[in-house]
Structure formats: structure tokens, C-alpha cells
Design an enzyme around this catalytic site. Structure first.
Site, PDB file in Angstrom:
ATOM      1  N   HIS A   1       0.794  -1.231   0.000  1.00 55.22           N
ATOM      2  CA  HIS A   1       0.000   0.000   0.000  1.00 55.22           C
ATOM      3  C   HIS A   1       0.826   1.282   0.000  1.00 55.22           C
ATOM      4  O   HIS A   1       0.298   2.353   0.323  1.00 55.22           O
ATOM      5  CB  HIS A   1      -0.957   0.021   1.200  1.00 55.22           C
TER       6      HIS A   1
ATOM      7  N   GLU B   1     -19.162  -1.753   1.386  1.00 53.38           N
ATOM      8  CA  GLU B   1     -18.338  -0.833   2.177  1.00 53.38           C
ATOM      9  C   GLU B   1     -18.671   0.621   1.849  1.00 53.38           C
ATOM     10  O   GLU B   1     -18.893   0.983   0.694  1.00 53.38           O
ATOM     11  CB  GLU B   1     -16.867  -1.108   1.895  1.00 53.38           C
TER      12      GLU B   1
ATOM     13  N   CYS C   1     -10.637   3.305   7.263  1.00 47.73           N
ATOM     14  CA  CYS C   1     -10.659   4.083   6.026  1.00 47.73           C
ATOM     15  C   CYS C   1     -11.979   4.818   5.831  1.00 47.73           C
ATOM     16  O   CYS C   1     -12.018   5.905   5.249  1.00 47.73           O
ATOM     17  CB  CYS C   1     -10.377   3.178   4.826  1.00 47.73           C
ATOM     18  N   CYS C   2     -13.093   4.239   6.315  1.00 52.30           N
ATOM     19  CA  CYS C   2     -14.407   4.811   6.012  1.00 52.30           C
ATOM     20  C   CYS C   2     -14.712   6.132   6.733  1.00 52.30           C
ATOM     21  O   CYS C   2     -15.219   7.066   6.095  1.00 52.30           O
ATOM     22  CB  CYS C   2     -15.495   3.782   6.304  1.00 52.30           C
TER      23      CYS C   2
ATOM     24  N   GLU D   1     -14.101  -8.547   0.443  1.00 55.74           N
ATOM     25  CA  GLU D   1     -14.786  -7.260   0.188  1.00 55.74           C
ATOM     26  C   GLU D   1     -14.999  -7.023  -1.305  1.00 55.74           C
ATOM     27  O   GLU D   1     -14.778  -5.917  -1.800  1.00 55.74           O
ATOM     28  CB  GLU D   1     -13.978  -6.130   0.815  1.00 55.74           C
TER      29      GLU D   1
ATOM     30  N   GLY E   1      -0.931  -2.278  -5.928  1.00 58.17           N
ATOM     31  CA  GLY E   1      -1.850  -3.349  -5.570  1.00 58.17           C
ATOM     32  C   GLY E   1      -3.231  -2.788  -5.281  1.00 58.17           C
ATOM     33  O   GLY E   1      -4.247  -3.413  -5.578  1.00 58.17           O
ATOM     34  N   HIS E   2      -3.271  -1.619  -4.681  1.00 60.85           N
ATOM     35  CA  HIS E   2      -4.526  -0.912  -4.420  1.00 60.85           C
ATOM     36  C   HIS E   2      -4.494   0.398  -5.192  1.00 60.85           C
ATOM     37  O   HIS E   2      -3.806   1.337  -4.816  1.00 60.85           O
ATOM     38  CB  HIS E   2      -4.687  -0.637  -2.925  1.00 60.85           C
TER      39      HIS E   2
ATOM     40  N   HIS F   1     -11.923  -6.575  -5.385  1.00 67.81           N
ATOM     41  CA  HIS F   1     -12.168  -5.674  -4.265  1.00 67.81           C
ATOM     42  C   HIS F   1     -12.874  -4.424  -4.776  1.00 67.81           C
ATOM     43  O   HIS F   1     -12.375  -3.719  -5.649  1.00 67.81           O
ATOM     44  CB  HIS F   1     -10.821  -5.324  -3.631  1.00 67.81           C
TER      45      HIS F   1
ATOM     46  N   CYS G   1     -16.739   3.102   1.741  1.00 67.23           N
ATOM     47  CA  CYS G   1     -15.738   3.609   0.807  1.00 67.23           C
ATOM     48  C   CYS G   1     -16.053   3.219  -0.631  1.00 67.23           C
ATOM     49  O   CYS G   1     -15.729   3.959  -1.569  1.00 67.23           O
ATOM     50  CB  CYS G   1     -14.352   3.094   1.173  1.00 67.23           C
TER      51      CYS G   1
END
Length: 650
Positions: free
Chosen positions: A138, A334, A414-415, A318, A189-190, A266, A336
Site C-alpha cells: 500500500h 463498504e 478508512c471509512c 470485500e 496493488g490498491h 475488491h 468507501c
């Protein structure tokens, strides 16, 4: 079209005066930002420890200790800082909040390494493992959120310190990554850094930032999968045990992005990636990339999205699953992910000029995004189910992730700051300009200042949505106006009528908008339509909802709560011909339209307490039920049942 960093109309030029939205938005500066600052500093005893600020102090050499939290813990601070920037832009100067942000920026600058590197997990824990685990580490995701935060704060305050910090970081990325020999040929990756790089390019004009964003998009999924090759390296160290037997579709790296036809993996990663693809497409005039965005949007919202605008069917990883797989009581959805959907839809709507994208943006914002936060600003849902039976939400089951009450914070948080930055920047979704046209997408009471055909135009919007279909728009300018005002016709508007200075207008639509020619120096536009509460069905292919009904009013999805309707909501049946009665009640949740209706409930009499199955004929009793907006559920009683989809009685 060409964007500014966040929107074509500066957020500072959109002043929201809406009662519905401001009871949330006003909390951002008064409650949410200070509350989250206390959480990030570990000052609240009854809230899960963040350790976020402490990590930065350790990385900066100001404290001793070890890194704690998720590998991406830094992004909690980044999104918090972005929320501060958006709030200051929208509401004006707030010395207390600005002082908090400046303190955070000073700390971030101290933690940054001389070469520009900025990630406290690797600075503290694994300085020799930088860029060695792009799949799980990340580092690029974190960089992207700091870039977005820097742009928002700089645009609000004009202060350069945080921009200079992230430019040093971006310069480092440009030196490390690329197609050239000797550079790392990996990608995030994200996905997220691509969005940040494009925003940074728009502010600084440094084309190498755009070029790197395009490179990350172009190389993703090409050839041998980078992440599968990466984990074969001798010095590779896994961070997430669940990534064993890694499936590249989880990170949308299973195919080159232009060949992807279905929303996979995801859900948050997907939505951020698609948003970046749209950004790069518009900046580089890449029609093929834009066409891919259209295909992915179509699959996501027409086959893999909930009626509330949420995405991500599976609690395991997720992720999206398959078309029409939309379970209600164990979905992930989620917060997000819905924010990501709104980000993607906003971009597609502005690029294409088509109103259909804002139909789903509005759906996500009014339902899932607002569901994600308590009405006091101090509680949050990470997961947004459409059916909750609290007793069944147990650990070590398929519903372990589902909560029946909002949490004060999360270990992976994160949210909460993501919701804060979205509420603070709501103006960017309301309106935009393109060429000589000003588009109104969401009817939120506000005062807007924009440039149309080279002239300043001021709008005063008064809207009764989501309770009533009445909107008035006063338009004025110091000069003779030119150009066009485009009004979106919502999909739920029945019998829409528009008049300009009292004269009715032809309702012929252009891409879902009604175009009004701007003239003179002052105009009054009236937009009215019927917006009754209504039953909606799902596509019969949605197995979880076939033979069921949900209630909507305007953009709002409604839900039944135990506090109004008793327990075992699953035994309720309702006819689609039942009349829905609406009443605005000032005594419920600060004022809301509640919907009452007659239904039938299966009687439990005749069943022995020890009998599980038997030949007992179902006997129904008449009941009167009350539904409230889904976004408000869980704000009165805690740990109670909730239901969106009711069984239909024919």
C-alpha cells in the site's frame, strides 16, 4: 473537457444551504474533524486506538516505539487532512481547524525522508523492504491519498508546504517507476495513486505526474502478472495471510484494463481504478480507455449494484462476485466503495454530458454514504447491509462483518475520514461547467457562482428534494447572459414541468437534461414534478430479491426498523397495490417523511415452542407498518432489526 483539480467550479464557489444535507455537513467542522483528530491522537479512552499520529512521531524521530495498526494506517491522516481542506474551502476560514491541519502537516514533513519517501510502516518496520511488496504494501495507495489531501488543502488555503511534501514524493515515484530499463515495472496493488497524480498534475502542471498515472493504467495486467511474479522473489514477505493463492482479479490486474468487461475484485480498488481510468482518458483524449470505462460502469451498476447504490457483495475479500449476486444480510457494501462509485460516476457524467451517471451518483450519496455515519457524527458503519438480524451477526459466520449499530472507530478506519471528505466536498457533485454550459445534477439548496461563456453567473437554488419535487433557480449576472443552463431530469420525476419567468418550456431532453438558454441579466426557473413514494422490484435474476418489494421516494430508499414494526421483520408480506401514505414528522430524527402502509404478517400462533417444522397452514394478520429513510436507520434504537426488501403478497 478540462477539469480543475477537483471540479470545474471551485468548491469555495458552491455554498450549500440545504437543510437535509447541512445537518450532516455542518457536523464535519463542528464535530467530525475534531472528533477524528482526537481519535488519531489516541485521546479517547473508549475508542479503538488508532496510533496514527504516534506512527508519524516515531518515523520523525520525535518518539520511540514500534509501528502499530494496518500497513495503510497513514491514509487515515491523509483523508482527514483532505476533509479539512474541503471544509475550509466550503465554509471559509476556521483558525482552529487550520491550526490542527498545519500541526499535522509539520509532522508529516518531519517524517518524510530526504529522498521524498513517505510511509511510516516501512520507515519504522522495514526500511529495506520499500517497493518490495506492491501487492500488499500500500505504499502507492498511501501516496495517492496524500496527494489528494495536499491538493485539497492547497486549493483551500494557498499554503504550499504540503504540496511541496507530496511533490517530493511524486518526484521520487517518477524516478522509481516507469517503463524505462532500470526502473521498477510494477504498479499499485490498491489503485489510488493514479487519482492523486492526476490531481497533482492539474495543480502543478508537471506532465510527468500525468505520464506516471497513465503508465500505471497502461501496464496493469499486461504480460506475466506482476504480483504473482513479485511473490516468487526470495526477499518477499507476506503481509496479509489471506493473500496466499492470490487471485489477480482481486486487484483488477487479471487483464489489461482495456480488455476488462466486468467489475471484478475488491470493490473499493475497482472504483478507484475506474475513476483514475476516466481521469487519464479525459486528460489524454483516450477514446478506447473511455469506452472501457463505459463498459465497466454498465456492468457494475446494472448487474452488480444494490438499490442503495452500494457495491461489493461478498464479505470475503470485500469484493464483487458475479452478476445479480446481491445478498442482503451478508453483503459487504463498504462505505468507501459507494464513495468510489460516486467518484467514478461524477467523472463519467462530466466527460460524456449524460445525466444517467448522476442518477447512480445521487443514489449512492443519499443512501449508502449517509448510512455510513451516525446523525451525531460520532458513529460509523463500515459495512452497509440491507437486512439485519442482530442475533445472527456472529463471529466465525458469514455475517461476522455485519453490525447492527454504528461503531465509534475501527482498527481499519478508512471509512470515517472518507465519509468526512465526501460530505465536505459535496458541492463538486451538484454542478459543473463545460464549454458554454452549466449543468445542475443534484438539486441541493445552494448558492453557486460560476463562469459561463466568459461571464460570471450566480445561481440561488432552493430545493425541497428529497421530500418534495419542487425546485426554484434564480439566475443572475452583472452582464447580459449567454450560454446554457442544463437541468437534469431525475429518473424518479413524474410529470416534470419547467417554466422560465412563468412561461412553460418544451420538455424535450438532451442526454437526460433540459437545456435552457441564458439571456438578459436575471431569470427565474421553476422545476416541479411529482415524486410519490413507490414500490420497486428487482430484476428477477436477483435471486435474493425476486418476489420482493422495496420502497423508494425520490432518490431515497426506505427501510423498516424494529422500533416501529416489532421483531421478525422477515415474516412481513405486502401487496404492490397497497397505498403508501406519506407524512412529514418533525419528531423523528430531526424531521423526515415517514411512510406508513398496511401489510400482513404471518401469525406465530399454532407453533409449539419446541416444533421447528410442521403442517401448519400460514395464517395472516393485518398490520400497519412504518418505513423511514434507509440512511437514517440505527439512529434511534441500537441492536435492532432492519429490512429493506419485503416479501410481496400477490
Amino acid at each position: 473537457m478540462k477539469y480543475n483539480a477537483n471540479s470545474s467550479i471551485p468548491i469555495s464557489d458552491i455554498k450549500i444551504t440545504d437543510e437535509f444535507w447541512n445537518k450532516y455537513r455542518d457536523l464535519v467542522g463542528k464535530v467530525i474533524i475534531p472528533y477524528q483528530w482526537d481519535v488519531l491522537n489516541d485521546r479517547l479512552e473508549d475508542v479503538e486506538t488508532s496510533h496514527c499520529i504516534e506512527n508519524f512521531k516515531i518515523a520523525a524521530g520525535l518518539s520511540n516505539g514500534k509501528f502499530e495498526g494496518a500497513v495503510f494506517q497513514d491514509t487515515d491522516l491523509a483523508k482527514w487532512l483532505e476533509a479539512v481542506g474541503f471544509y475550509l474551502a466550503a465554509y471559509g476560514c476556521d483558525e482552529k481547524l487550520e491550526a490542527m491541519a498545519d500541526e499535522a502537516i509539520d509532522l508529516i514533513e518531519k517524517a518524510q525522508q530526504p529522498d521524498g519517501y513517505l510511509d511510516t510502516f516501512f520507515i519504522i518496520n522495514a526500511p529495506d523492504k520499500k517497493w518490495k511488496n506492491l501487492c500488499e504494501g500500500h505504499e502507492l495507495y498511501t501516496a495517492g491519498h496524500f496527494m489528494e489531501a495536499a491538493v485539497a488543502y492547497y486549493e483551500a488555503t494557498g499554503k504550499r508546504k504540503i504540496i511541496d511534501v507530496v511533490c517530493r514524493l511524486a518526484d521520487l515515484l517518477c524516478n522509481v517507476f516507469g517503463k524505462e530499463e532500470g526502473k521498477c515495472h510494477g504498479y499499485p496493488g490498491h489503485p489510488e495513486v493514479e487519482v492523486g497524480l492526476v490531481k497533482l498534475y492539474r495543480v502543478t502542471g508537471e506532465k510527468k505526474y500525468l505520464d506516471l498515472a497513465k503508465h500505471f493504467i497502461d501496464i496493469r495486467g499486461v504480460g506475466d502478472n506482476y504480483f504473482l511474479e513479485e511473490e516468487k522473489q526470495e526477499d518477499f514477505e507476506r503481509i496479509f495471510p489471506e493473500f496466499i493463492n492470490y487471485d489477480p482479479s482481486y486487484s483488477q490486474s487479471h487483464l489489461p484494463v482495456r480488455q476488462q468487461k466486468t467489475a471484478e475484485g475488491h470493490a473499493v480498488r475497482a472504483a478507484y481504478l475506474y475513476s483514475a481510468m476516466a481521469d487519464v482518458a479525459v486528460e489524454t483524449d483516450d477514446k478506447e480507455l473511455l469506452d472501457s470505462c463505459k463498459v465497466l460502469w454498465d456492468d457494475m451498476v446494472h448487474r452488480r449494484m444494490y438499490v442503495t447504490g452500494s457495491i461489493g457483495s461478498s464479505g470475503w475479500l470485500e469484493r464483487f462476485t458475479t452478476d445479480y449476486d446481491l445478498p442482503n444480510d451478508c453483503n459487504y457494501s463498504e462505505s468507501c466503495a459507494s464513495i468510489g462509485l460516486a467518484m467514478f460516476g461524477k467523472r463519467m457524467g462530466e466527460i460524456t454530458g449524460e445525466a444517467i451517471y448522476f442518477d447512480e451518483v445521487e443514489r449512492a450519496l443519499y443512501n449508502t454514504v449517509l448510512s455510513g455515519i451516525a446523525m451525531d457524527g460520532k458513529g460509523f458503519f463500515y459495512v452497509n447491509p440491507l437486512e439485519v438480524w442482530p442475533a445472527a451477526c456472529m463471529d466465525h459466520t458469514s455475517r461476522l462483518h455485519v453490525k447492527s449499530k454504528r461503531q465509534k472507530w475501527f482498527g481499519v478506519a478508512c471509512c470515517p475520514p472518507n465519509i468526512a471528505r465526501t460530505l465536505a466536498s459535496l458541492g463538486q457533485y451538484i454542478a459543473y461547467t463545460s464549454k458554454n454550459k452549466l449543468y445542475l445534477n443534484m438539486y441541493v439548496s445552494s448558492k453557486i457562482k460560476a463562469e459561463v461563456s466568459g461571464k460570471e453567473v450566480r445561481l440561488d437554488i432552493k430545493s425541497e428534494i428529497p421530500w418534495n419535487g419542487k425546485v426554484s433557480v434564480h439566475v443572475e449576472s452583472d452582464e447580459q447572459m449567454e450560454g446554457t443552463l442544463a437541468l437534469r431530469i431525475p429518473y424518479y420525476a413524474k410529470n416534470p414541468k419547467i417554466s422560465v419567468s412563468g412561461a412553460g418550456l418544451d420538455m424535450k431532453q438532451d442526454k437526460g437534461y433540459i437545456n435552457i438558454t441564458l439571456s438578459s441579466t436575471s431569470m427565474d426557473v421553476s422545476f416541479e414534478f411529482d415524486m410519490p413514494a413507490r414500490f420497486v422490484h428487482s430484476n428477477p435474476k436477483v435471486r435474493a430479491d425476486v418476489g420482493k418489494l422495496a420502497i423508494m421516494k425520490g432518490p431515497l430508499v426506505y427501510a423498516l426498523e424494529q422500533v416501529d414494526n416489532g421483531d421478525n421483520l422477515a415474516n412481513i408480506f405486502v401487496s404492490g397495490k397497497t397505498k403508501l401514505q406519506e407524512e412529514f414528522d418533525n419528531n423523528i430524527l430531526g424531521g423526515t417523511t415517514r411512510i406508513t402502509f398496511n401489510a400482513q404478517r404471518i401469525k406465530e400462533e399454532g407453533w409449539d415452542s419446541g416444533k421447528l417444522y410442521g403442517e401448519v397452514e400460514s395464517d395472516f394478520e393485518e398490520v400497519k407498518l412504518t418505513a423511514i429513510p434507509y440512511c437514517y436507520w440505527g439512529n434511534r434504537q441500537k441492536n435492532e432489526e432492519m429490512l429493506v426488501w419485503m416479501k410481496e403478497k400477490l
